[in-house]
Design a protein around this motif. Sequence first.
Motif, short mmCIF file in Angstrom:
data_model
loop_
_atom_site.label_atom_id
_atom_site.label_comp_id
_atom_site.label_asym_id
_atom_site.label_seq_id
_atom_site.Cartn_x
_atom_site.Cartn_y
_atom_site.Cartn_z
N ALA A 1 83.34 -23.88 13.17
CA ALA A 1 84.39 -24.65 13.83
C ALA A 1 85.74 -23.96 13.72
O ALA A 1 86.47 -23.80 14.71
CB ALA A 1 84.45 -26.06 13.23
N CYS A 2 86.09 -23.53 12.51
CA CYS A 2 87.38 -22.87 12.32
C CYS A 2 87.46 -21.56 13.10
O CYS A 2 88.48 -21.25 13.72
CB CYS A 2 87.61 -22.60 10.83
N GLY A 3 86.37 -20.79 13.06
CA GLY A 3 86.36 -19.52 13.79
C GLY A 3 86.53 -19.71 15.28
O GLY A 3 87.26 -18.97 15.95
N ALA A 4 85.86 -20.71 15.83
CA ALA A 4 85.96 -20.96 17.27
C ALA A 4 87.35 -21.43 17.66
O ALA A 4 87.91 -21.02 18.69
CB ALA A 4 84.91 -21.98 17.70
N ALA B 1 82.57 -15.28 17.49
CA ALA B 1 81.78 -14.37 18.32
C ALA B 1 81.20 -15.05 19.56
O ALA B 1 81.28 -14.51 20.67
CB ALA B 1 80.66 -13.75 17.49
N MET B 2 80.60 -16.24 19.40
CA MET B 2 79.90 -16.85 20.52
C MET B 2 80.81 -17.19 21.69
O MET B 2 80.52 -16.80 22.83
CB MET B 2 79.12 -18.08 20.08
N PRO B 3 81.94 -17.90 21.50
CA PRO B 3 82.77 -18.20 22.67
C PRO B 3 83.37 -16.97 23.30
O PRO B 3 83.58 -16.94 24.52
CB PRO B 3 83.85 -19.13 22.09
N THR B 4 83.66 -15.95 22.50
CA THR B 4 84.22 -14.72 23.06
C THR B 4 83.19 -14.01 23.92
O THR B 4 83.50 -13.52 25.02
CB THR B 4 84.70 -13.79 21.93
N ALA B 5 81.94 -13.97 23.46
CA ALA B 5 80.87 -13.38 24.27
C ALA B 5 80.66 -14.18 25.55
O ALA B 5 80.45 -13.60 26.63
CB ALA B 5 79.57 -13.32 23.46
N ALA B 6 80.70 -15.51 25.44
CA ALA B 6 80.52 -16.35 26.63
C ALA B 6 81.61 -16.13 27.65
O ALA B 6 81.36 -16.03 28.86
CB ALA B 6 80.47 -17.83 26.22
N TRP C 1 87.37 -23.79 22.14
CA TRP C 1 87.70 -25.08 21.53
C TRP C 1 86.60 -26.11 21.76
O TRP C 1 86.36 -26.96 20.91
CB TRP C 1 89.06 -25.59 22.05
N MET C 2 85.92 -26.04 22.90
CA MET C 2 84.76 -26.91 23.07
C MET C 2 83.70 -26.59 22.02
O MET C 2 83.14 -27.49 21.37
CB MET C 2 84.16 -26.75 24.47
#
Length: 468
Positions: free
Chosen positions: A75-78, A131-136, A402-403
């Motif tokens: 959560a914090c990373g995203a 990593a995940m939201p940036t890749a998305a 943020w989602m």
Amino acid sequence: MSARPATSIDVQQFIDLQPLSARQWLIFAMCFAVVLLDGFDTSAIGFIAPSLLGEWGVARTALSPVLSAALFGLACGALLAGPLADRLGRRALLSVSVALFGIACLISSQAGNLTELTVSRFVTGLGLGAAMPTAATLMNEYCPKQRRATLVNLMFCGFPLGAALGGFLAAWMIPHFGWRSVLVFGGVTPLLLLIVLLLAMPESIRYQVASRHAGASILRTLSRVWPYAAADLRPDTVFTLTEQSAVSKQSEAGALSSGERRGLRLVLSRDYLLGTLMLWTAYFMGLVIFYASINWMPILLREGGVSPAHAALISALFPLGGVGAVLCGYLMDRFNADRIIALCYALTAVSMAAVGQALGHVGLLILAVFCAGVLMNTAQSSLPALAAAYYPTQGRGTGVSWMLGIGRFGGIAGSFLVAELGRRHFTFGGIFATVALAGVVACLALLIKYRGRSGAPNDPLNRVTVNG
């Protein structure tokens, strides 16, 4: 004789008109691998939890902080990643994130007690969450519009497949090499991927134009990704980006105001606020279901009389069901995406309740777990594509991350929910019936988002221009 006028190119239209290049497929493969490793590392702790109970002699309730530590980090990373990606770029942040979760996962494999493991899992979560939201976001910005949801959903199949891989590998590796070997594998693999990212991952073209990078830099990136199509472009080419959004243009002044906003100011602005809150709600509820299942299903099945090996294999079927996201992405590119995903969540609620009634019937249990996994992971894997299409480039990284970040608290809630239900002596069926209610809430949130839209999708918000 007058000079020939500079060529003007809208980069999104340029991407839409090109066939998928080898470099685009490589970008897809790298982003898919990031999401796959995210799924593996996130779920690994749930599969090694039974071994921790035996080796360290702790009570089941004592595992809640360990199971949730990575989720707090996620959560914090995203939440941090989105604004950073919108300001500093996608490529650099993705590389740093992968390095962080790889190193932290290796450190967690050497933990000697619950406290050390909890801290290292939190740091692992920071990297995974970024990593995940940036890749998305990066993948979305390299996709042609007509295939965007299909490709982004296909990329997100990596998460449930990675989680399933964690279950299958854990079932084999733990008896032979111990539970630490699972975390070693989860740490070494991202560091190998990091080398490929540094060598081959380009910055997002749409981000470069929206951030007004130099035209020469944009042209170099275009030449790397589409060498033949970009060969005829002149050095003085003017690059533009006409943003599209799922929010209607209220007025010319309102459009200009939205176009000037960036990051969280845009995501929480009046035009986007309702959709933002409903996306947060849906993703939150989806992760309540996912982590309640992936973290506790192996333990609940063992307590219900299923052998440890069979419990791990049956539990691994739940995330494996995410392959249905490919079909959902195809439908999202052609029909109303909100209603399609809402239907998946509604059916998820039904199938999760069915899992709770199938204990004692192995065949029915396997079928119910797999169907629940297909429906739930299809819906959850489709939400990042829905969010990426909802926001313009100036706020896309923040909107998606943020989602995902707010939604990760749903994973925390799901983990603690099952612990609390167990403490209150809920039956196996009662636990899954309660968890199923989250699917109903997610369905309603997306229907509210759809009904709350003030106009037709794909109205232009603003136009960004960069001279060569």
